[in-house]
Design a protein around this motif. Structure first.
Motif, PDB file in Angstrom:
ATOM      1  N   ASP A  17      38.617  34.386  40.127  1.00 55.62           N
ATOM      2  CA  ASP A  17      38.875  35.687  39.506  1.00 55.62           C
ATOM      3  C   ASP A  17      40.370  35.936  39.332  1.00 55.62           C
ATOM      4  O   ASP A  17      40.809  36.539  38.354  1.00 55.62           O
ATOM      5  N   CYS A 178      29.890  44.381  43.099  1.00 60.33           N
ATOM      6  CA  CYS A 178      31.200  44.286  42.447  1.00 60.33           C
ATOM      7  C   CYS A 178      31.637  45.603  41.805  1.00 60.33           C
ATOM      8  O   CYS A 178      30.924  46.152  40.958  1.00 60.33           O
ATOM      9  N   THR A 180      33.794  45.970  39.369  1.00 64.99           N
ATOM     10  CA  THR A 180      34.472  45.124  38.390  1.00 64.99           C
ATOM     11  C   THR A 180      35.678  45.792  37.752  1.00 64.99           C
ATOM     12  O   THR A 180      36.685  45.141  37.470  1.00 64.99           O
ATOM     13  N   HIS A 208      33.156  43.094  46.357  1.00 63.93           N
ATOM     14  CA  HIS A 208      34.200  42.561  45.490  1.00 63.93           C
ATOM     15  C   HIS A 208      34.849  43.736  44.774  1.00 63.93           C
ATOM     16  O   HIS A 208      34.219  44.402  43.957  1.00 63.93           O
ATOM     17  N   HIS A 210      38.379  45.760  42.860  1.00 61.38           N
ATOM     18  CA  HIS A 210      39.620  45.681  42.091  1.00 61.38           C
ATOM     19  C   HIS A 210      40.456  46.909  42.402  1.00 61.38           C
ATOM     20  O   HIS A 210      39.947  47.932  42.860  1.00 61.38           O
ATOM     21  N   GLY A 216      41.730  49.937  45.945  1.00 67.10           N
ATOM     22  CA  GLY A 216      41.122  48.666  46.338  1.00 67.10           C
ATOM     23  C   GLY A 216      40.936  48.522  47.837  1.00 67.10           C
ATOM     24  O   GLY A 216      39.842  48.168  48.308  1.00 67.10           O
ATOM     25  N   ASP A 232      36.121  40.417  49.184  1.00 67.36           N
ATOM     26  CA  ASP A 232      36.916  39.565  48.307  1.00 67.36           C
ATOM     27  C   ASP A 232      38.308  40.133  48.069  1.00 67.36           C
ATOM     28  O   ASP A 232      38.496  41.353  47.964  1.00 67.36           O
ATOM     29  N   SER A 234      42.458  38.683  46.277  1.00 65.72           N
ATOM     30  CA  SER A 234      43.223  37.586  45.687  1.00 65.72           C
ATOM     31  C   SER A 234      44.697  37.734  46.035  1.00 65.72           C
ATOM     32  O   SER A 234      45.186  38.845  46.280  1.00 65.72           O
ATOM     33  N   GLY A 239      44.537  38.938  39.082  1.00 66.72           N
ATOM     34  CA  GLY A 239      43.187  38.824  38.554  1.00 66.72           C
ATOM     35  C   GLY A 239      42.757  39.913  37.601  1.00 66.72           C
ATOM     36  O   GLY A 239      43.522  40.772  37.193  1.00 66.72           O
ATOM     37  N   ASN A 250      42.530  42.052  41.210  1.00 64.46           N
ATOM     38  CA  ASN A 250      41.691  42.211  42.387  1.00 64.46           C
ATOM     39  C   ASN A 250      42.461  42.936  43.489  1.00 64.46           C
ATOM     40  O   ASN A 250      43.696  43.008  43.470  1.00 64.46           O
ATOM     41  N   THR A 251      41.744  43.425  44.458  1.00 67.56           N
ATOM     42  CA  THR A 251      42.395  43.928  45.654  1.00 67.56           C
ATOM     43  C   THR A 251      43.152  42.779  46.304  1.00 67.56           C
ATOM     44  O   THR A 251      42.643  41.670  46.414  1.00 67.56           O
TER      45      THR A 251
END
Length: 311
Positions: A17, A178, A180, A208, A210, A216, A232, A234, A239, A250-251
């Protein structure tokens, strides 16, 4: 250490991601280097690539090459994103044993992301589960746009629960919920995760998230409090989804770790992760979004050199 309770593990998703929206590509060798650096630090699980079409998501083009170069022991903790039974076959042939079968709660996003309706994706899941089992693997049910869709708007909790309870998902070891678009708020995340725990088949619960709207970490902590045991993140907050307008990174893995303080995380471990993250984002030409990384680099006159997490 002030560990967050209840506890949860981190899955770093940088190599999947995290790379989806980057303009620059990473070589197989560079991906393997980052994967092995993170595993050596103690990161429990990783998402290492996707079988998405390389013409649609070019940074994923060498996923199978990455899988083929990893050892069986390394692959035990690594996940590959798939959307069809054929994806599972291809990833399994390369050596993968952990598959994240993903589709969206929203038909509009599933059409944009995968090119089919949610029902078609759901109907194909039993075949994907069977292939995963045949190679001694495990498969996750991953529900994208569990809170909002960029095309359809808010998603009802009952829609997500109906998918999670569908008998065609039987055999999935985990369920990934998610956010998303990163538009959920903590109370909303806690509500849905709590219902998934209470009203769907017993599975490991994964969240998951963001950080599009700056929540996040808060949403991740809410998910853990409600029953998620894997979350999750990154590196550097890298991402986003190429098929979800408005979705940003992402978080951050570093931010999640700093908030939750798992046993394997120490100031020295974080310092190494900061270096890995910074170099990766420099290579990709991407901005650093992690507040923890920014804080860790605050060792300047008049700042906070006495804080043990500053590097």
């Amino acid at each position: 250490m002030y560990q967050f309770a209840p506890s949860a593990q981190l899955r770093d998703v940088t190599m999947r991601d995290g790379l989806q929206l980057t303009g620059k590509m990473l070589s197989t060798e560079r991906k393997l280097e980052v994967i092995r650096q993170l595993l050596a630090l103690g990161v429990p699980e990783l998402e290492i690539g996707s079988l998405a079409r390389s013409d649609k998501v070019p940074p994923m083009a060498n996923t199978l090459e990455v899988v083929a170069e990893l050892t069986a022991e390394e692959l035990d903790t690594c996940w590959v994103w798939v959307a069809t039974a054929r994806h599972v076959e291809k990833a399994a042939a390369a050596g993968a044993r952990n598959f994240q079968y993903c589709f969206s709660a929203s038909d509009a996003h599933n059409e944009a992301n995968i090119g089919r309706s949610t029902e078609v994706s759901l109907a194909a899941m039993p075949d994907a589960i069977e292939i995963a089992r045949s190679v001694g693997g495990q498969i996750e049910l991953c529900i994208a746009t569990s809170f909002t869709c960029p095309f359809d708007g808010p998603i009802s909790e009952d829609r997500v629960l109906d998918i999670a309870r569908d008998e065609r998902t039987d055999g999935a070891t985990d369920i990934v919920i998610c956010d998303t678009l990163g538009q959920a708020v903590p109370a909303q995340v806690g509500s849905l995760i709590s219902r998934v725990v209470a009203e769907t088949p017993q599975r490991r619960i994964v969240f998951h998230g963001h950080d599009t709207w700056g929540l996040g970490v808060a949403n991740t902590l809410a998910a853990i409090s409600a029953g998620a045991t894997l979350v999750d993140g990154s590196l550097g907050g890298l991402g986003g989804c190429p098929f979800a307008p408005g979705a940003s990174g992402n978080t951050s893995s570093e931010d999640i770790l700093f908030a939750t303080r798992p046993d394997w995380l120490t100031p020295a471990t974080l310092a190494v992760m900061v270096e890995i993250s910074e170099q990766l984002l420099i290579d990709l030409g991407e901005p650093m979004r992690s507040k923890t990384v920014q804080g860790a680099r605050s060792r300047q006159p008049g700042r906070a050199p006495a804080f043990e997490w500053v590097v």
